[in-house]
Design a protein around this motif. Sequence first.
Motif, PDB file in Angstrom:
ATOM      1  N   GLU A 171       0.410  -1.301   0.335  1.00 31.44           N
ATOM      2  CA  GLU A 171       0.105  -0.146  -0.100  1.00 31.44           C
ATOM      3  C   GLU A 171       0.906   1.201   0.345  1.00 31.44           C
ATOM      4  O   GLU A 171       1.032   2.534  -0.772  1.00 31.44           O
ATOM      5  CB  GLU A 171      -0.842  -0.002   1.314  1.00 31.44           C
ATOM      6  CG  GLU A 171      -2.239   0.945   1.503  1.00 31.44           C
ATOM      7  CD  GLU A 171      -2.857   1.154   2.867  1.00 31.44           C
ATOM      8  OE1 GLU A 171      -3.635   1.779   2.515  1.00 31.44           O
ATOM      9  OE2 GLU A 171      -3.012   0.070   3.086  1.00 31.44           O
ATOM     10  N   ARG A 172       1.593   1.193   0.761  1.00 27.26           N
ATOM     11  CA  ARG A 172       2.952   2.292   0.979  1.00 27.26           C
ATOM     12  C   ARG A 172       3.898   2.686  -0.279  1.00 27.26           C
ATOM     13  O   ARG A 172       4.239   3.477  -0.715  1.00 27.26           O
ATOM     14  CB  ARG A 172       3.865   2.337   1.947  1.00 27.26           C
ATOM     15  CG  ARG A 172       3.231   2.323   3.251  1.00 27.26           C
ATOM     16  CD  ARG A 172       4.286   2.644   4.287  1.00 27.26           C
ATOM     17  NE  ARG A 172       5.006   1.459   4.518  1.00 27.26           N
ATOM     18  CZ  ARG A 172       5.272   0.667   4.984  1.00 27.26           C
ATOM     19  NH1 ARG A 172       4.257   0.645   5.755  1.00 27.26           N
ATOM     20  NH2 ARG A 172       5.934   0.137   5.263  1.00 27.26           N
ATOM     21  N   HIS A 173       3.887   1.643  -0.949  1.00 27.84           N
ATOM     22  CA  HIS A 173       4.986   1.837  -2.027  1.00 27.84           C
ATOM     23  C   HIS A 173       4.136   1.445  -3.851  1.00 27.84           C
ATOM     24  O   HIS A 173       4.078   0.604  -3.798  1.00 27.84           O
ATOM     25  CB  HIS A 173       6.479   0.536  -1.757  1.00 27.84           C
ATOM     26  CG  HIS A 173       7.407   1.609  -0.311  1.00 27.84           C
ATOM     27  ND1 HIS A 173       8.089   2.600  -0.674  1.00 27.84           N
ATOM     28  CD2 HIS A 173       7.273   0.859   0.787  1.00 27.84           C
ATOM     29  CE1 HIS A 173       8.776   2.303   0.355  1.00 27.84           C
ATOM     30  NE2 HIS A 173       7.314   1.222   1.333  1.00 27.84           N
ATOM     31  N   GLU A 174       4.090   2.775  -4.373  1.00 19.96           N
ATOM     32  CA  GLU A 174       3.435   1.948  -5.518  1.00 19.96           C
ATOM     33  C   GLU A 174       3.976   1.076  -6.571  1.00 19.96           C
ATOM     34  O   GLU A 174       3.916   0.321  -7.052  1.00 19.96           O
ATOM     35  CB  GLU A 174       3.251   3.193  -6.571  1.00 19.96           C
ATOM     36  CG  GLU A 174       2.290   4.689  -5.867  1.00 19.96           C
ATOM     37  CD  GLU A 174       2.076   6.019  -6.850  1.00 19.96           C
ATOM     38  OE1 GLU A 174       2.635   6.223  -7.706  1.00 19.96           O
ATOM     39  OE2 GLU A 174       0.825   6.436  -6.130  1.00 19.96           O
ATOM     40  N   ILE A 175       5.528   1.552  -6.190  1.00 20.30           N
ATOM     41  CA  ILE A 175       6.253   0.441  -7.275  1.00 20.30           C
ATOM     42  C   ILE A 175       5.785  -0.889  -7.185  1.00 20.30           C
ATOM     43  O   ILE A 175       5.965  -1.827  -8.195  1.00 20.30           O
ATOM     44  CB  ILE A 175       7.305   0.994  -7.350  1.00 20.30           C
ATOM     45  CG1 ILE A 175       8.189   0.258  -8.967  1.00 20.30           C
ATOM     46  CG2 ILE A 175       8.232  -0.049  -6.172  1.00 20.30           C
ATOM     47  CD1 ILE A 175       8.345   1.047  -9.919  1.00 20.30           C
ATOM     48  N   LEU A 176       5.310  -1.786  -5.900  1.00 15.80           N
ATOM     49  CA  LEU A 176       5.452  -2.813  -5.919  1.00 15.80           C
ATOM     50  C   LEU A 176       3.572  -2.957  -6.649  1.00 15.80           C
ATOM     51  O   LEU A 176       3.455  -4.190  -6.748  1.00 15.80           O
ATOM     52  CB  LEU A 176       4.718  -3.355  -4.201  1.00 15.80           C
ATOM     53  CG  LEU A 176       6.729  -2.774  -4.064  1.00 15.80           C
ATOM     54  CD1 LEU A 176       6.891  -3.331  -2.085  1.00 15.80           C
ATOM     55  CD2 LEU A 176       7.107  -3.982  -4.339  1.00 15.80           C
ATOM     56  N   ARG A 177       2.841  -2.059  -6.892  1.00 12.94           N
ATOM     57  CA  ARG A 177       1.530  -2.545  -7.427  1.00 12.94           C
ATOM     58  C   ARG A 177       1.267  -1.675  -8.761  1.00 12.94           C
ATOM     59  O   ARG A 177       0.303  -1.373  -9.339  1.00 12.94           O
ATOM     60  CB  ARG A 177       0.734  -2.347  -6.845  1.00 12.94           C
ATOM     61  CG  ARG A 177       0.399  -1.039  -5.996  1.00 12.94           C
ATOM     62  CD  ARG A 177      -0.131  -0.777  -4.852  1.00 12.94           C
ATOM     63  NE  ARG A 177       0.202   0.519  -3.915  1.00 12.94           N
ATOM     64  CZ  ARG A 177      -0.295   1.729  -4.263  1.00 12.94           C
ATOM     65  NH1 ARG A 177      -1.450   1.953  -4.970  1.00 12.94           N
ATOM     66  NH2 ARG A 177       0.149   2.753  -3.128  1.00 12.94           N
ATOM     67  N   THR A 178       2.682  -1.420 -10.102  1.00 10.84           N
ATOM     68  CA  THR A 178       2.430  -0.569 -10.645  1.00 10.84           C
ATOM     69  C   THR A 178       3.140  -1.928 -12.109  1.00 10.84           C
ATOM     70  O   THR A 178       3.631  -2.750 -12.160  1.00 10.84           O
ATOM     71  CB  THR A 178       3.882  -0.447 -10.931  1.00 10.84           C
ATOM     72  OG1 THR A 178       4.012   0.644  -9.708  1.00 10.84           O
ATOM     73  CG2 THR A 178       3.934   0.416 -12.509  1.00 10.84           C
ATOM     74  N   ALA A 179       2.205  -2.237 -13.239  1.00 15.06           N
ATOM     75  CA  ALA A 179       1.945  -2.931 -14.683  1.00 15.06           C
ATOM     76  C   ALA A 179       2.547  -1.982 -14.829  1.00 15.06           C
ATOM     77  O   ALA A 179       2.061  -0.956 -15.469  1.00 15.06           O
ATOM     78  CB  ALA A 179       0.818  -3.482 -14.752  1.00 15.06           C
ATOM     79  N   LEU A 180       2.989  -2.819 -16.092  1.00 17.54           N
ATOM     80  CA  LEU A 180       3.539  -2.638 -17.455  1.00 17.54           C
ATOM     81  C   LEU A 180       2.636  -2.419 -18.701  1.00 17.54           C
ATOM     82  O   LEU A 180       2.791  -4.016 -18.758  1.00 17.54           O
ATOM     83  CB  LEU A 180       4.691  -2.436 -18.499  1.00 17.54           C
ATOM     84  CG  LEU A 180       5.563  -1.945 -17.203  1.00 17.54           C
ATOM     85  CD1 LEU A 180       7.641  -2.211 -17.752  1.00 17.54           C
ATOM     86  CD2 LEU A 180       5.658  -0.469 -16.778  1.00 17.54           C
TER      87      LEU A 180
END
Length: 92
Positions: free
Chosen positions: A58-67
């Motif tokens: 929840e705190r780190h957007e990169i961990l829930r980012t898809a390309l």
Amino acid sequence: MAADPAAARYRASTGQEAIWVAERLTPGAGAYVEAFAWRLTPAPDAERLRRALLSVVERHEILRTALVEEGGVLRQLVLPAAAVPDPLRVAP
């Protein structure tokens, strides 16, 4: 990946585009994919561990980012925290 109106979209970085091109040239090579598993002894409280992992996601957007490719342009799709699947599988 289905369109998610709640997801933020950003143009992909040059490095992300390079990885995307490499994957398109050699599909399935998985050069940038890392899979791993840990066996924790003694077994931790699974629900507390699950909550901790979801809190980090929840705190780190990169961990829930898809390309995703949209109209021939590679974009970063930042999913809402609620859209992230359960990060923990407990093996017997």
